[in-house]
Structures are given as structure tokens and as C-alpha cells.
Design an enzyme around this catalytic site. Structure first.
Site, PDB file in Angstrom:
ATOM      1  N   LYS A   1     -11.967   0.163  -1.792  1.00 36.25           N
ATOM      2  CA  LYS A   1     -10.940   0.758  -2.662  1.00 36.25           C
ATOM      3  C   LYS A   1     -11.394   0.641  -4.114  1.00 36.25           C
ATOM      4  CE  LYS A   1      -7.382  -0.012   0.791  1.00 36.25           C
ATOM      5  NZ  LYS A   1      -8.263  -0.516   1.873  1.00 36.25           N
TER       6      LYS A   1
ATOM      7  N   HIS B   1      -5.402  -3.705  -2.542  1.00 38.46           N
ATOM      8  CA  HIS B   1      -5.150  -2.690  -3.567  1.00 38.46           C
ATOM      9  C   HIS B   1      -5.027  -3.287  -4.966  1.00 38.46           C
ATOM     10  CE1 HIS B   1      -4.422   0.490  -0.551  1.00 38.46           C
ATOM     11  NE2 HIS B   1      -3.960  -0.507   0.174  1.00 38.46           N
TER      12      HIS B   1
ATOM     13  N   SER C   1       0.788  -1.225   0.000  1.00 43.06           N
ATOM     14  CA  SER C   1       0.000   0.000   0.000  1.00 43.06           C
ATOM     15  C   SER C   1       0.820   1.275   0.000  1.00 43.06           C
ATOM     16  CB  SER C   1      -0.947   0.012   1.205  1.00 43.06           C
ATOM     17  OG  SER C   1      -0.211  -0.022   2.416  1.00 43.06           O
TER      18      SER C   1
END
Length: 391
Positions: free
Chosen positions: A236, A204, A176
Site C-alpha cells: 500500500k 493503511h 480500510s
């Protein structure tokens, strides 16, 4: 004096590590209003631009009209709605796994999975740069806990040779703060030699990586045999909220029985599950979002490299610019904000000492002109800063 909180806060402020919450006064997007100022934002994890998508909003609204607002109870009492169940089935199909289990947050998914699978007498091995939630999970599990060198299969193998009991190898899929990808094929091969399981937190990667947005396991062509425990977050790339764990029938049933964050938490609002079903459909159908992201990443990296700035080796929407000291990172962030651009300064302890950075994140909602504007603003901001001092 006990609990001398003012002194602790003063020390953090003096070290340029004090954190403050920007006040968002508009919907999530690439153009936002923060603390009363309109800004072009490059700091959100809404990588595919789905958080404020009309179809996702409408699905949420319809879900609220059908199911109300609150989940009402934990999944095991009376909080597991048909909307939740449909999303779990869709996520299982999306990941190519027998089952998936909804969790209320990525932090809880990581804590729940690790602590349910290993304990005293077992071993958990983690990448040194794993997310804080994964590291906390390892410590809370009670298992023997060790961290291998970042993305280093040889370092992992040496620790695997000393492991005892059931052994769980844990890594982020996309890291990240650096944006680089885990070397999953090599890590999985090392784990397989010692009969260890691999758990990947692909928070992610989902939506952004893989031909169909299936994340890092699709990117590398890996399945449930190589990665028995797959974690994904929904706040996300999916643009909604919550998380999930995907794997075998036996894994999901084990988590339902033993994962305390799942057992003892009220389910997420069913309307969120309805919204996520809509975003999942968009992820699978609108390939242009991933294609556009890749174009923006290449454009940004080329522009920043011309400025002579230090970029991390990242093929993902996370594009950190390492500047060294926390004071310099804050100054550069402030200089960008004066030009109408929002990029967050990331400082220790989130990243190692001396590696404070601007964490630039790109979204499918950005245009090529937006990226060009950011590069130009960076050039002006750097020209106004004094020469870097020691970090």
C-alpha cells in the site's frame, strides 16, 4: 443438486453483489488504462505514489540482476537472502522495535501472528470492523473469540473482564472501509489493566501517518510496551509487496518457530525486498508526500460536503462516500466512469447492509486539479441519478 454453483452466482448477481475484475493495462498510477479506457483513478491503495517510482523500479531491477527472481525456498530452508535480512533490519529501525519479520502478504502476517500467539484456552478480542484477515485469524486460532463494538474502549473492557488465558486484543490501525483511526491510547489502556497484549494491523497507516511515516503508533506516540505486536503491509503506502511483523526479540523468535504461514511459504522474491528498501528511504526523506496528501484530503472533504454527500469521519487517504444501496453505489460508480473517473463501489458483505459506498482513495500523485475534477464529476453523476430508494 450438490455444488449448484450457477445458482449461487445468479443470486449474487441479482442482489447487485456480483464482483468483476477490472483489467489494468498500464502501470499503477493515478492515470491508468482499464479495460481499454484511459481513466483518472481514485481507488488504489498506492497512497504515496511509490508503486511506479523510478527509484523503486531501478532498485527492483538491480535486485533481480543480483539475486535472480524467485526466493527458491522458505526462509527456514535456504530462502532467507541478505536482501530480506537487510529489509528486516531497516523495518525494525523504522518502527523503533528490536526486530521485524518479513511475510509474503498481509493476510498471512495476520493469520500467522494470531494463531502463533493464542490457542485453545486463550482469548482473542477484535474490533467488529476489523479486516477479514484478522477475523479469520481469530476463528482459526481456536481461542475464545469475541468482537467488541467498533472503536469502543468500554465495550472492550467489558469483554476483557470475562477473558481467560492469554488475551490478545486485535485492531486495525486505519479501518480500510471507513478510513477512521483506532482509538489506540484508550484501547491500550483498557488492555493493560487486564494484562492483555495489543496487536495492531496498520496496513493503511504506514507511510501516511506520523511525522516520519511510522504509522498510527508514531501518530499517537506509542511504543512496544503499549503495542507488542505491530503488523504492516508493503503493498500500500510502500508501493511494493509483502508484509512484516515488528516487535520484541522474543516475539519474532516465537513467530519463526510457530507461525505456520511463515514456516511453510516460499520467501518473496529478493528483488522485492530491494525495491522496498528504496521505497522506505523515500518515505523517510520525502515528507512532502504526506503533507500533500493532507492538503488533498482537506480539499476533497470540503468539496464533497458542499454537495451534501455523507462522508465518513476519516483523516486518512481513505474517503468513503456512503450511498446506501448496492444498486445506487454501482450506478454512481458507472456514472463517474462515463466521465473518465475510476472509483470502486464497495458493497456487502465487505461492508454492512445498507452502507454500500464509493471508496475514494487519494494519492500523493494526485494534483489539486485532479481532486476538483472528481468533485465536479460527482456533482454531475448525482444529478443524473434517481432519488435513493430504500437500501
Amino acid at each position: 443438486m450438490p455444488f449448484d454453483l450457477p445458482s449461487r452466482l445468479a443470486e449474487r448477481r441479482a442482489a447487485h453483489l456480483y464482483r468483476q475484475r477490472p483489467l489494468l493495462e498500464s502501470p499503477q498510477g493515478v492515470r491508468v488504462t482499464v479495460d481499454g479506457q484511459p481513466l483518472l483513478a481514485f481507488c488504489s491503495n498506492d497512497y504515496l505514489g511509490l508503486a511506479n517510482h523510478p527509484q523503486v523500479i531501478e532498485a527492483f531491477a538491480q535486485g533481480a540482476r543480483q539475486w535472480g527472481v524467485g526466493g527458491g525456498a522458505s526462509h527456514l530452508v535456504v530462502g532467507h537472502s541478505q536482501a530480506h535480512h537487510q529489509l528486516e533490519e531497516a523495518l525494525a529501525e523504522f518502527t523503533g522495535r528490536p526486530r521485524a519479520l518479513l511475510m509474503s502478504s498481509g493476510y498471512m502476517a495476520n493469520i500467522g501472528a494470531v494463531t502463533a500467539l493464542v490457542g485453545k484456552g486463550d482469548t482473542v478480542l477484535q474490533d467488529r470492523l476489523n479486516h477479514a484477515s484478522l477475523l479469520d485469524a481469530g476463528l482459526l486460532s481456536g481461542a475464545r473469540f469475541s468482537r467488541y463494538l467498533h472503536n469502543d474502549p468500554a465495550s472492550l473492557a467489558s469483554r476483557l473482564a470475562k477473558a481467560t488465558g492469554n488475551t490478545l486484543v486485535v485492531t486495525d490501525g486505519v479501518f480500510s472501509m471507513d478510513g477512521d483511526l483506532a482509538d489506540l491510547p484508550a484501547l491500550c489502556a483498557a488492555a493493560r489493566e487486564q494484562d492483555a497484549w495489543v496487536m495492531v494491523d496498520d496496513a493503511h497507516g504506514f507511510g501516511c501517518l506520523g511525522k516520519n511515516g511510522g504509522g498510527i503508533v508514531e501518530h499517537f506516540g506509542l511504543g512496544v510496551e503499549e503495542v507488542p505486536v505491530l503488523i504492516g503491509t508493503l503493498g500500500k503506502g510502500f508501493g511494493t509487496a509483502g508484509a512484516f511483523i515488528a516487535g520484541s526479540e522474543a516475539l519474532i523468535e516465537t513467530l519463526i518457530q510457530f507461525a505456520r504461514p511463515y514456516i511453510y511459504t516460499t520467501s518473496q522474491p529478493p528483488a522485492v525486498a530491494c525495491a522496498t528498501l528504496a521505497s522506505l528511504r523515500l518515505i523517510r526523506e520525502e515528507h512532502w508526500r504526506r503533507d500533500h496528501l493532507q492538503k488533498l484530503i482537506a480539499l476533497f472533504r470540503a468539496g464533497v460536503q458542499e454537495l451534501g454527500l455523507e462522508l465518513m469521519d476519516s483523516p486518512s487517504p481513505i474517503q468513503p462516500i456512503v450511498v446506501g444501496s448496492s444498486a445506487r453505489a454501482l450506478a454512481l460508480s458507472a456514472a463517474l466512469r462515463e466521465q473518465g473517473i475510476l472509483v470502486t463501489a464497495i458493497r456487502p458483505p465487505t461492508v454492512p447492509q445498507g452502507t454500500a459506498r464509493l471508496r475514494v482513495t487519494l494519492s500523493a500523485e494526485h494534483s489539486e486539479d485532479d481532486v476538483a475534477q472528481l468533485v465536479t464529476a460527482l456533482s454531475r453523476a448525482i444529478a443524473r441519478l434517481p432519488e435513493p430508494a430504500d437500501a
